[in-house]
Design a protein around this motif. Structure first.
Motif, PDB file in Angstrom:
ATOM      1  N   GLN A  50      14.003   3.117  10.411  1.00  0.00           N
ATOM      2  CA  GLN A  50      12.590   3.178  10.748  1.00  0.00           C
ATOM      3  C   GLN A  50      12.227   2.001  11.636  1.00  0.00           C
ATOM      4  OE1 GLN A  50       9.654   2.251   7.710  1.00  0.00           O
ATOM      5  NE2 GLN A  50      11.211   1.377   6.359  1.00  0.00           N
ATOM      6  N   LYS A  51      11.306   2.254  12.547  1.00  0.00           N
ATOM      7  CA  LYS A  51      10.786   1.190  13.387  1.00  0.00           C
ATOM      8  C   LYS A  51       9.319   1.488  13.680  1.00  0.00           C
ATOM      9  CE  LYS A  51      11.721  -1.636  17.438  1.00  0.00           C
ATOM     10  NZ  LYS A  51      12.479  -1.783  18.696  1.00  0.00           N
ATOM     11  N   PRO A  52       8.454   1.353  12.652  1.00  0.00           N
ATOM     12  CA  PRO A  52       7.029   1.641  12.848  1.00  0.00           C
ATOM     13  C   PRO A  52       6.395   0.637  13.796  1.00  0.00           C
ATOM     14  CG  PRO A  52       7.381   0.589  10.737  1.00  0.00           C
ATOM     15  CD  PRO A  52       8.739   0.873  11.297  1.00  0.00           C
ATOM     16  N   HIS A  53       5.436   1.097  14.569  1.00  0.00           N
ATOM     17  CA  HIS A  53       4.744   0.178  15.473  1.00  0.00           C
ATOM     18  C   HIS A  53       3.569  -0.515  14.806  1.00  0.00           C
ATOM     19  CE1 HIS A  53       1.574   3.217  16.015  1.00  0.00           C
ATOM     20  NE2 HIS A  53       2.500   4.105  16.351  1.00  0.00           N
ATOM     21  N   SER A  54       3.051   0.061  13.706  1.00  0.00           N
ATOM     22  CA  SER A  54       1.859  -0.486  13.061  1.00  0.00           C
ATOM     23  C   SER A  54       1.959  -0.385  11.549  1.00  0.00           C
ATOM     24  CB  SER A  54       0.607   0.280  13.512  1.00  0.00           C
ATOM     25  OG  SER A  54       0.426   0.211  14.903  1.00  0.00           O
ATOM     26  N   LEU A  55       1.263  -1.279  10.885  1.00  0.00           N
ATOM     27  CA  LEU A  55       0.994  -1.180   9.452  1.00  0.00           C
ATOM     28  C   LEU A  55      -0.487  -0.875   9.325  1.00  0.00           C
ATOM     29  CD1 LEU A  55      -0.285  -2.685   6.766  1.00  0.00           C
ATOM     30  CD2 LEU A  55       1.907  -1.556   6.448  1.00  0.00           C
ATOM     31  N   VAL A  56      -0.819   0.272   8.746  1.00  0.00           N
ATOM     32  CA  VAL A  56      -2.219   0.660   8.570  1.00  0.00           C
ATOM     33  C   VAL A  56      -2.579   0.490   7.101  1.00  0.00           C
ATOM     34  CG1 VAL A  56      -3.938   2.467   8.913  1.00  0.00           C
ATOM     35  CG2 VAL A  56      -2.002   2.298  10.477  1.00  0.00           C
ATOM     36  N   PHE A  57      -3.588  -0.311   6.840  1.00  0.00           N
ATOM     37  CA  PHE A  57      -4.008  -0.669   5.490  1.00  0.00           C
ATOM     38  C   PHE A  57      -5.377  -0.052   5.230  1.00  0.00           C
ATOM     39  CE2 PHE A  57      -5.649  -4.379   2.700  1.00  0.00           C
ATOM     40  CZ  PHE A  57      -5.364  -3.673   1.540  1.00  0.00           C
ATOM     41  N   GLY A  58      -5.423   0.902   4.310  1.00  0.00           N
ATOM     42  CA  GLY A  58      -6.674   1.606   4.074  1.00  0.00           C
ATOM     43  C   GLY A  58      -7.005   1.769   2.610  1.00  0.00           C
ATOM     44  N   CYS A  59      -8.022   2.569   2.362  1.00  0.00           N
ATOM     45  CA  CYS A  59      -8.513   2.857   1.017  1.00  0.00           C
ATOM     46  C   CYS A  59      -7.694   3.996   0.404  1.00  0.00           C
ATOM     47  CB  CYS A  59      -9.985   3.241   1.099  1.00  0.00           C
ATOM     48  SG  CYS A  59     -10.769   3.610  -0.498  1.00  0.00           S
ATOM     49  N   ILE A  60      -7.713   4.112  -0.917  1.00  0.00           N
ATOM     50  CA  ILE A  60      -6.997   5.197  -1.590  1.00  0.00           C
ATOM     51  C   ILE A  60      -7.710   6.532  -1.473  1.00  0.00           C
ATOM     52  CG2 ILE A  60      -5.971   3.610  -3.266  1.00  0.00           C
ATOM     53  CD1 ILE A  60      -8.035   4.737  -5.323  1.00  0.00           C
ATOM     54  N   ASP A  61      -8.887   6.569  -0.887  1.00  0.00           N
ATOM     55  CA  ASP A  61      -9.690   7.796  -0.825  1.00  0.00           C
ATOM     56  C   ASP A  61      -8.868   8.968  -0.275  1.00  0.00           C
ATOM     57  OD1 ASP A  61     -11.716   9.783   0.204  1.00  0.00           O
ATOM     58  OD2 ASP A  61     -13.082   8.262  -0.570  1.00  0.00           O
ATOM     59  N   SER A  62      -8.880  10.087  -0.995  1.00  0.00           N
ATOM     60  CA  SER A  62      -8.074  11.252  -0.618  1.00  0.00           C
ATOM     61  C   SER A  62      -8.553  11.918   0.663  1.00  0.00           C
ATOM     62  CB  SER A  62      -8.075  12.281  -1.750  1.00  0.00           C
ATOM     63  OG  SER A  62      -9.395  12.762  -1.989  1.00  0.00           O
ATOM     64  N   ARG A  63      -9.765  11.580   1.096  1.00  0.00           N
ATOM     65  CA  ARG A  63     -10.320  12.167   2.320  1.00  0.00           C
ATOM     66  C   ARG A  63      -9.884  11.417   3.575  1.00  0.00           C
ATOM     67  NH1 ARG A  63     -16.411  11.480   0.489  1.00  0.00           N
ATOM     68  NH2 ARG A  63     -15.434   9.478  -0.073  1.00  0.00           N
ATOM     69  N   VAL A  64      -9.074  10.372   3.400  1.00  0.00           N
ATOM     70  CA  VAL A  64      -8.689   9.536   4.531  1.00  0.00           C
ATOM     71  C   VAL A  64      -7.162   9.437   4.612  1.00  0.00           C
ATOM     72  CG1 VAL A  64      -9.165   7.370   5.738  1.00  0.00           C
ATOM     73  CG2 VAL A  64     -10.794   8.219   4.060  1.00  0.00           C
ATOM     74  N   PRO A  65      -6.471  10.530   4.948  1.00  0.00           N
ATOM     75  CA  PRO A  65      -5.007  10.474   5.100  1.00  0.00           C
ATOM     76  C   PRO A  65      -4.646   9.791   6.415  1.00  0.00           C
ATOM     77  CG  PRO A  65      -5.810  12.667   5.642  1.00  0.00           C
ATOM     78  CD  PRO A  65      -7.016  11.877   5.195  1.00  0.00           C
ATOM     79  N   LEU A  66      -4.123   8.604   6.327  1.00  0.00           N
ATOM     80  CA  LEU A  66      -4.010   7.743   7.502  1.00  0.00           C
ATOM     81  C   LEU A  66      -3.077   8.297   8.568  1.00  0.00           C
ATOM     82  CD1 LEU A  66      -4.022   4.374   5.557  1.00  0.00           C
ATOM     83  CD2 LEU A  66      -5.889   5.353   6.898  1.00  0.00           C
TER      84      LEU A  66
END
Length: 208
Positions: A50-66
């Motif tokens: 794996q070589k992700p370009h970003s780390l996205v840090f969000g809420c656990i809310d099920s309506r926000v699939p990052l």
């Protein structure tokens, strides 16, 4: 490595390029033209590395699939989540790991409108709840969110929305001063950015 992954790795190697990729992905998502269908062949293409370009840090809310709201495929972004993106030692360590070991170029903090954890904190403080009391694990979230809520003010119908934005900014500022991250930011190899997701429209607003 697949051709798509190789091309992405060559293009997304700076904080600005990573942010541009997420902005473009959010536009594809909102306009109903996502590039990635998340099928098993895409999973297999990144199974060995794996070589992700970003780390996205969000809420656990099920309506926000990052991965969905930024239209990103397997291996493109690392994801961390907690209630109202509240930081603790394990999350800071995970984000530091993504920067040091996975070489992400961007850490993006994503809040969202009508956040339940922030709403609960506003209501608790309005009711006179004592921050720092013995109120269990949910109380830990309230304690951590209380400074943002107090900065936003408890009056007015928009108190929660103001607090959501302030909470994103506070999380960004805290991460920017984490040892290890701070040095990478100063060297221009990584950036930390904040954003707020609109549940109704699908748009992500990137904060100054």
């Amino acid at each position: 490595m697949s051709t798509m992954t190789a091309t992405r790795d060559a293009q997304v190697s700076t904080p600005a390029a990573a942010l541009s990729e997420l902005i473009a992905g959010n536009k594809r998502f909102v306009h109903g033209s996502p590039r990635y269908g998340h099928d098993v062949t895409q999973a297999a293409a990144t199974a060995n590395q794996q070589k992700p370009h970003s780390l996205v840090f969000g809420c656990i809310d099920s309506r926000v699939p990052l991965e969905a709201i930024f239209d990103q495929s397997f291996g493109a972004i690392a994801v961390a989540r907690s209630g109202a993106h509240v930081l603790d030692r394990s999350l800071i360590g995970s984000i530091n790991f993504a920067v040091a070991e996975l070489s992400v170029s961007l850490v993006l903090v994503v809040g969202h409108k009508r956040c339940g954890a922030v709403t609960a904190t506003v209501e608790a403080l309005r009711a006179g709840a004592t921050v720092g009391g013995d109120v269990g694990y949910v109380g830990y979230l309230v304690d951590e969110l209380a400074p943002a809520v107090r900065e936003a003010g408890l009056e007015g119908e928009d108190a929660t929305e103001k607090a959501i934005r302030i909470n994103v900014s506070r999380t960004v500022e805290r991460l920017r001063n984490v040892p290890g991250l701070a040095e990478e930011i100063a060297a221009g190899r990584v950036d930390v950015v904040g954003a707020v997701y609109d549940l109704d429209s699908g748009w992500v607003e990137f904060l100054p």
